[in-house]
Design an enzyme around this catalytic site. Structure first.
Site, PDB file in Angstrom:
ATOM      1  N   SER A  34      -5.021  -6.820   7.814  1.00  0.00           N
ATOM      2  CA  SER A  34      -4.822  -6.821   9.537  1.00  0.00           C
ATOM      3  C   SER A  34      -5.467  -8.490   9.818  1.00  0.00           C
ATOM      4  O   SER A  34      -5.212  -8.566  10.926  1.00  0.00           O
ATOM      5  CB  SER A  34      -5.674  -5.831  10.281  1.00  0.00           C
ATOM      6  OG  SER A  34      -6.996  -5.551   9.487  1.00  0.00           O
ATOM      7  N   ASP A  40     -10.458  -4.703  -2.237  1.00  0.00           N
ATOM      8  CA  ASP A  40      -9.427  -4.477  -1.177  1.00  0.00           C
ATOM      9  C   ASP A  40     -10.045  -3.641   0.043  1.00  0.00           C
ATOM     10  O   ASP A  40     -10.771  -2.547  -0.216  1.00  0.00           O
ATOM     11  CB  ASP A  40      -8.370  -3.586  -1.814  1.00  0.00           C
ATOM     12  CG  ASP A  40      -7.065  -3.096  -0.747  1.00  0.00           C
ATOM     13  OD1 ASP A  40      -7.183  -3.574   0.273  1.00  0.00           O
ATOM     14  OD2 ASP A  40      -6.396  -2.331  -1.359  1.00  0.00           O
ATOM     15  N   GLY A  41      -9.894  -4.159   1.234  1.00  0.00           N
ATOM     16  CA  GLY A  41     -10.148  -3.524   2.404  1.00  0.00           C
ATOM     17  C   GLY A  41     -11.377  -4.099   3.262  1.00  0.00           C
ATOM     18  O   GLY A  41     -12.372  -4.677   2.445  1.00  0.00           O
ATOM     19  N   HIS A  76      -0.317  -1.418  -5.119  1.00  0.00           N
ATOM     20  CA  HIS A  76      -1.421  -0.620  -5.050  1.00  0.00           C
ATOM     21  C   HIS A  76      -1.051   0.967  -4.579  1.00  0.00           C
ATOM     22  O   HIS A  76      -0.720   1.366  -3.598  1.00  0.00           O
ATOM     23  CB  HIS A  76      -2.058  -1.058  -4.061  1.00  0.00           C
ATOM     24  CG  HIS A  76      -3.565  -0.179  -3.863  1.00  0.00           C
ATOM     25  ND1 HIS A  76      -4.379  -0.283  -2.592  1.00  0.00           N
ATOM     26  CD2 HIS A  76      -4.089   0.690  -4.600  1.00  0.00           C
ATOM     27  CE1 HIS A  76      -5.433   0.433  -2.723  1.00  0.00           C
ATOM     28  NE2 HIS A  76      -5.329   1.039  -3.787  1.00  0.00           N
ATOM     29  N   ASP A 115       0.840  -1.224  -0.195  1.00  0.00           N
ATOM     30  CA  ASP A 115       0.071   0.038   0.074  1.00  0.00           C
ATOM     31  C   ASP A 115       0.740   1.129  -0.097  1.00  0.00           C
ATOM     32  O   ASP A 115       1.465   1.632   0.786  1.00  0.00           O
ATOM     33  CB  ASP A 115      -0.969  -0.212   1.280  1.00  0.00           C
ATOM     34  CG  ASP A 115      -2.307  -0.967   1.168  1.00  0.00           C
ATOM     35  OD1 ASP A 115      -2.833  -0.914  -0.154  1.00  0.00           O
ATOM     36  OD2 ASP A 115      -2.288  -1.922   1.841  1.00  0.00           O
TER      37      ASP A 115
END
Ligand code: DX5
Ligand code: ZN
Length: 247
Positions: free
Chosen positions: A219, A196-197, A79, A50
């Site tokens: 995470s 993503d996320g 990314h 990231d």
């Protein structure tokens, strides 16, 4: 149709669907080598970087030197959450990026960024090619992808606003994935879809079932406890979820 300028790596990723791409930002930086080795041994194939510049999104993380410094057999999925990436892409490709994703909101010249990527060689292996990706924030219309269909290999929908790990998955992502999948298949293109996320143990199966082929997770894998076990669980759930896809 839609097969122009596809690289061997794109084909390889398609064949391996679903895949997880693990966010390095959530790793224990004091034991980076150990953490990466652990997930690689568990079967992970892609490491997600990231890159945030403090302008496109408030957080500032790392740039091309860090991407280069991470020596790994994993594919490097970069990314780019940075302003005006067009003239900055070269450094990430030189740093060993295998997948380069630029945000459609970050530049007036996203089409040119993709064209430029098509001219570059993969620094790890020239035969492999580079996967050319675009990312969309949760508030950006899916329609912005349509003019790019001839130039893009990978579309990644953010299910959170860029800037932080550990956020909640936006419920609107399901309908967005559906619309994106329809747009791609109606246009008879064959383009990888990613999310993503906010992807955790509880929802990764559902996200794979929604059609996500490359699933970014940070995470939930690097939780400070058991990255290998977490990664194995995530891959297994993603596989089961993909098996529930209806189209
Ligand atoms: C958001 C980043 C994501 C995010 C993933 O700005 O692009 O890659 O950090 O982290 P988790 O899986 O913790 O949401
Ligand atoms: Zn990301």
């Amino acid at each position: 149709m839609g097969t122009g300028r596809r690289t061997p790596l794109v084909e390889e990723l398609k064949a391996a669907d679903p895949l997880i791409s693990v966010g390095v930002l959530s790793a224990d930086m004091m034991d980076l080598r150990g953490q990466i080795d652990e997930i690689e041994a568990a079967g992970v194939r892609i490491l997600h970087f990231d890159v945030m510049d403090g302008c496109f999104c408030p957080m500032l993380t790392f740039g091309a030197p860090f991407v280069k410094a991470v020596k790994t057999g994993l594919l490097k999925d970069v990314h780019l959450m940075i302003e005006e990436p067009v003239d900055k892409i070269d450094a990430y490709v030189a740093a060993g990026a295998d997948i380069v994703t630029v945000h459609v909101e970050s530049t007036r010249h996203v089409h040119r960024a993709l064209q430029r990527l098509a001219e570059m060689q993969n620094a790890n292996d020239p035969e492999r090619g580079i996967v050319r990706g675009v990312a969309l924030n949760p508030g950006t219309p899916i329609e912005t992808v349509r003019p790019l269909l001839d130039e893009v290999n990978f579309v990644m929908l953010l299910a959170v606003n860029p800037g932080w790990g550990g956020q909640k998955f936006a419920a609107s992502t399901e309908a967005r994935l559906d619309a994106l999948g329809k747009m791609i298949s109606d246009a008879q293109h064959d383009i990888l879809i990613g999310v993503d996320g906010g992807i955790k143990k509880e929802n990764i199966g559902a996200v794979a079932a929604m059609g996500a082929q490359i699933i970014v997770t940070g995470s939930a894998v690097f939780d400070g406890k058991d990255p290998a076990g977490n990664a194995a669980f995530m891959m297994d759930e993603a596989g089961k979820g993909a098996g529930r896809r209806t189209s």
